[in-house]
Design a protein around this motif. Structure first.
Motif, mmCIF file in Angstrom:
data_model
loop_
_atom_site.group_PDB
_atom_site.id
_atom_site.type_symbol
_atom_site.label_atom_id
_atom_site.label_comp_id
_atom_site.label_asym_id
_atom_site.label_seq_id
_atom_site.Cartn_x
_atom_site.Cartn_y
_atom_site.Cartn_z
ATOM 1 N N VAL A 1 14.309 10.461 -58.498
ATOM 2 C CA VAL A 1 13.865 11.527 -57.597
ATOM 3 C C VAL A 1 14.667 12.797 -57.857
ATOM 4 O O VAL A 1 14.110 13.910 -57.918
ATOM 5 N N VAL A 2 15.978 12.672 -58.023
ATOM 6 C CA VAL A 2 16.824 13.845 -58.246
ATOM 7 C C VAL A 2 16.487 14.503 -59.574
ATOM 8 O O VAL A 2 16.406 15.741 -59.672
ATOM 9 N N MET A 3 16.263 13.701 -60.634
ATOM 10 C CA MET A 3 15.934 14.291 -61.936
ATOM 11 C C MET A 3 14.596 15.030 -61.880
ATOM 12 O O MET A 3 14.448 16.111 -62.454
ATOM 13 N N ALA A 4 13.601 14.464 -61.180
ATOM 14 C CA ALA A 4 12.306 15.136 -61.071
ATOM 15 C C ALA A 4 12.436 16.444 -60.287
ATOM 16 O O ALA A 4 11.831 17.469 -60.645
ATOM 17 N N ALA A 5 13.216 16.445 -59.195
ATOM 18 C CA ALA A 5 13.401 17.660 -58.409
ATOM 19 C C ALA A 5 14.150 18.711 -59.212
ATOM 20 O O ALA A 5 13.834 19.916 -59.158
ATOM 21 N N ALA A 6 15.153 18.303 -60.001
ATOM 22 C CA ALA A 6 15.895 19.250 -60.821
ATOM 23 C C ALA A 6 14.990 19.867 -61.890
ATOM 24 O O ALA A 6 15.072 21.074 -62.177
ATOM 25 N N ALA A 7 14.123 19.056 -62.506
ATOM 26 C CA ALA A 7 13.199 19.587 -63.505
ATOM 27 C C ALA A 7 12.250 20.608 -62.891
ATOM 28 O O ALA A 7 11.962 21.657 -63.493
ATOM 29 N N GLN A 8 11.769 20.355 -61.669
ATOM 30 C CA GLN A 8 10.885 21.303 -61.006
ATOM 31 C C GLN A 8 11.634 22.582 -60.649
ATOM 32 O O GLN A 8 11.094 23.694 -60.769
ATOM 33 N N ALA A 9 12.871 22.448 -60.214
ATOM 34 C CA ALA A 9 13.667 23.633 -59.883
ATOM 35 C C ALA A 9 13.905 24.488 -61.134
ATOM 36 O O ALA A 9 13.863 25.724 -61.068
ATOM 37 N N ARG A 10 14.170 23.864 -62.297
ATOM 38 C CA ARG A 10 14.364 24.614 -63.542
ATOM 39 C C ARG A 10 13.092 25.355 -63.930
ATOM 40 O O ARG A 10 13.143 26.497 -64.413
ATOM 41 N N SER A 11 11.913 24.713 -63.724
ATOM 42 C CA SER A 11 10.666 25.364 -64.102
ATOM 43 C C SER A 11 10.340 26.533 -63.185
ATOM 44 O O SER A 11 9.737 27.515 -63.619
ATOM 45 N N ARG A 12 10.734 26.447 -61.920
ATOM 46 C CA ARG A 12 10.463 27.526 -60.975
ATOM 47 C C ARG A 12 11.398 28.703 -61.180
ATOM 48 O O ARG A 12 10.984 29.866 -61.083
ATOM 49 N N VAL A 13 12.658 28.432 -61.432
ATOM 50 C CA VAL A 13 13.651 29.487 -61.649
ATOM 51 C C VAL A 13 14.424 29.128 -62.918
ATOM 52 O O VAL A 13 15.443 28.427 -62.868
ATOM 53 N N PRO A 14 13.963 29.570 -64.071
ATOM 54 C CA PRO A 14 14.623 29.168 -65.327
ATOM 55 C C PRO A 14 16.071 29.637 -65.419
ATOM 56 O O PRO A 14 16.855 29.078 -66.203
ATOM 57 N N ASP A 15 16.464 30.669 -64.681
ATOM 58 C CA ASP A 15 17.827 31.185 -64.773
ATOM 59 C C ASP A 15 18.856 30.231 -64.178
ATOM 60 O O ASP A 15 20.060 30.372 -64.435
ATOM 61 N N ILE A 16 18.374 29.278 -63.346
ATOM 62 C CA ILE A 16 19.318 28.359 -62.710
ATOM 63 C C ILE A 16 19.736 27.294 -63.721
ATOM 64 O O ILE A 16 18.905 26.643 -64.353
ATOM 65 N N GLU A 17 21.053 27.132 -63.894
ATOM 66 C CA GLU A 17 21.587 26.038 -64.716
ATOM 67 C C GLU A 17 21.978 24.889 -63.786
ATOM 68 O O GLU A 17 22.757 25.079 -62.841
ATOM 69 N N ILE A 18 21.434 23.728 -64.044
ATOM 70 C CA ILE A 18 21.664 22.568 -63.186
ATOM 71 C C ILE A 18 22.331 21.482 -64.023
ATOM 72 O O ILE A 18 21.800 21.076 -65.062
ATOM 73 N N VAL A 19 23.469 21.027 -63.572
ATOM 74 C CA VAL A 19 24.216 19.959 -64.244
ATOM 75 C C VAL A 19 24.109 18.702 -63.383
ATOM 76 O O VAL A 19 24.445 18.723 -62.193
ATOM 77 N N LEU A 20 23.627 17.647 -64.012
ATOM 78 C CA LEU A 20 23.406 16.394 -63.277
ATOM 79 C C LEU A 20 24.469 15.377 -63.646
ATOM 80 O O LEU A 20 24.828 15.217 -64.829
ATOM 81 N N ASP A 21 24.983 14.703 -62.650
ATOM 82 C CA ASP A 21 25.901 13.576 -62.834
ATOM 83 C C ASP A 21 25.400 12.467 -61.906
ATOM 84 O O ASP A 21 25.794 12.383 -60.736
ATOM 85 N N LEU A 22 24.517 11.639 -62.447
ATOM 86 C CA LEU A 22 23.767 10.700 -61.600
ATOM 87 C C LEU A 22 24.083 9.261 -61.961
ATOM 88 O O LEU A 22 24.237 8.918 -63.144
ATOM 89 N N THR A 23 24.150 8.442 -60.953
ATOM 90 C CA THR A 23 24.247 6.993 -61.092
ATOM 91 C C THR A 23 23.042 6.370 -60.408
ATOM 92 O O THR A 23 22.621 6.827 -59.340
ATOM 93 N N SER A 24 22.499 5.351 -61.022
ATOM 94 C CA SER A 24 21.318 4.703 -60.440
ATOM 95 C C SER A 24 21.669 4.079 -59.087
ATOM 96 O O SER A 24 22.543 3.207 -59.004
ATOM 97 N N VAL A 25 21.009 4.566 -58.047
ATOM 98 C CA VAL A 25 21.214 4.037 -56.690
ATOM 99 C C VAL A 25 19.837 3.837 -56.065
ATOM 100 O O VAL A 25 19.029 4.769 -56.024
ATOM 101 N N TRP A 26 19.575 2.647 -55.593
ATOM 102 C CA TRP A 26 18.246 2.311 -55.042
ATOM 103 C C TRP A 26 18.251 2.488 -53.527
ATOM 104 O O TRP A 26 19.198 2.096 -52.833
ATOM 105 N N VAL A 27 17.187 3.106 -53.054
ATOM 106 C CA VAL A 27 17.004 3.322 -51.617
ATOM 107 C C VAL A 27 15.567 2.961 -51.259
ATOM 108 O O VAL A 27 14.694 2.865 -52.130
#
Length: 477
Positions: free
Chosen positions: A328-354
């Protein structure tokens, strides 16, 4: 034409269900009393009949012993038998040859039965028997005396039992009528709180006055019902107050962009009517004006979408699923990059199930990243971290902006709230409110703090779920 066997019970059931509660209680009370009277009558009649019969049998035995004693002294053939006095007591002597002697004027008794003959022959000492074959039934006691037997009989009189039954019938009818009246009175008294509750509910429905609580009275189920309705009215009051506040806040927030949009459009229309649109505004001014119009329309579109999402509250048709929050976080980050390309987003994610609703969680994460992107400087990335801490999934969105003042921190998740420093930035003030609503609906918690880089650190804490079988943990960067 015969009716189906099950139609009558169903019709009776429908009739019963259509009756009012008062009528049901009245019928139940009258029926209960009628059944009680009937059972009592049956038991009392049996006891009375048994008592009378036992008394008659004891009297017959006593009279037979006296007659047998006289016969033993004088002999069966010579024992004196006084003329019948009409008292209902009948006697008879059975001689050894099987013949009988009876008093003068006495009504005829039924013939000597075979069992009574055996008593006279010495087969048994005595015999109590009843004879109901004639118009008048007899209770006959036979006692061995000398070489024969003596018999004492009495007409079985059912009149005391019949009179008792008639009296019980009259009493029963009076009790049923009294029971119906008592049941009606009890029903009226017991249902009086329900009547007042109904009247209060009707009054609330007609006047739309949700502030008038229903008086708490009575006890037990009635009191719990009144308390439940008052709780429902309180929830409706809160809902209506929230709707009113939402409408007022929405009208306030919509006023500024609509006013600006209206003024710019009126300017363009006025210049166009004068024919000076090309000369009055330079190319740079027209471009800036058109950009402003586009930005205002986009802001209105975003505000309308967020208002719609916020007005839905916690109601959603989306099903809860078991999902990896990292996806979910990776998909939201990809959408945020496409909406505002100037934003640099660094992800540090661990698989967590909810366990949650994917679209709602996606919207919440996207709002967090968008909010951080507005504040983070162009040369500083937005850092998004996801890890598991115990039984919680910890999502952090970190920006290097100016941070959130301590005075603004308690209200950062309120609807339409925008800090003084954020007034000039685009946005509706609803993004973080939607985040909090989504997180609360998933049993989590959203908080704000200051990050190590000096900016804002928005943290979301969600309960974890057991991952599906054969899913290996993974990390994303």
């Amino acid at each position: 034409m015969s009716r189906p066997a099950g139609r009558e019970p169903r019709r009776l059931t429908r009739w019963w269900r259509r009756r009012s509660l008062r009528t049901r209680l009245t019928v139940i009370a009258a029926t209960a009393i009628a059944v009680s009277v009937f059972v009592s009558f049956q038991v009392a009649s049996e006891l009375l009949d048994w008592q009378l019969r036992d008394s008659v049998e004891n009297q017959l035995r006593a009279d037979a012993r006296v007659l047998a004693t006289d016969a033993g002294r004088a002999g069966l053939a010579q024992v004196p038998l006084p003329p019948y006095s009409g008292t209902g007591r009948l006697v008879r002597v059975i001689l050894p040859d099987g013949s009988t002697r009876t008093p003068a004027g006495q009504p005829a008794l039924p013939p000597v039965s075979e069992h009574a003959g055996r008593v006279a022959q010495g087969a048994s000492a005595d015999l109590m028997e009843s004879n109901d074959s004639d118009e008048d039934g007899y209770l006959v006691y036979t006692l061995r005396a000398g070489d024969g037997a003596v018999q004492v009989a009495r007409v079985v009189d059912d009149s005391p039992v019949n009179q008792f039954g008639f009296g019980m019938l009259v009493i029963g009818l009076l009790c049923v009528v009294g029971g119906a009246l008592v049941g009606r009175t009890v029903a009226r008294t017991g249902l009086a709180p329900i009547d007042r509750l109904t009247a209060a509910a009707v009054r609330v429905a007609h006047t739309r006055d949700l502030d008038a609580d229903i008086p708490d009275e009575g006890g037990g189920e009635i009191r719990r019902l009144i308390q439940s309705i008052n709780d429902m009215l309180a929830a409706l009051r809160d809902s209506r107050r929230a709707q009113r506040l939402l409408a007022e806040d929405a009208a306030h927030e919509l006023k500024t962009p609509l006013t600006s949009l209206r003024l710019n459009i009126e300017l363009l229309i006025r210049l166009d009517r004068r024919g000076t649109l090309d000369t009055a505004l330079s190319a740079e001014s027209r471009t800036r004006l058109l950009n402003d119009l586009g930005a205002q329309v986009a802001e209105l579109s975003t505000l309308a979408a967020e208002l719609t999402d916020l007005a839905r509250g916690d109601v959603s048709d989306e099903n809860t699923e078991l999902l990896d929050l990292a996806d979910v976080v990776m998909a939201a980050a990809a959408q945020a990059r496409s909406r505002v390309p100037d934003i640099e987003i660094v992800l540090d994610l661990t698989s967590v199930w909810v366990s949650g609703r994917p679209a709602a969680l996606h919207r919440a994460v996207l709002n967090l990243i968008d909010n951080a992107g507005k504040w983070s400087p162009a040369d500083q990335p937005v850092q998004v971290r996801l890890r598991a801490e115990g039984a919680s999934a910890m999502l952090e969105v970190d920006d290097a902006g100016p941070g959130i003042d301590a005075a603004d921190a308690p209200r950062v998740f309120d609807r339409f709230y925008r800090a003084e420093s954020a007034r000039a930035l685009p946005g509706s003030g609803l993004g973080l409110s939607i985040v909090q609503r989504v997180v609360n609906a998933h049993g989590g918690r959203a908080t704000v703090a200051r990050s190590a880089r000096g900016g804002a650190l928005l943290r979301v804490d969600l309960p974890t779920a057991t991952p599906p079988a054969r899913i290996a943990p993974r990390t994303a960067g």
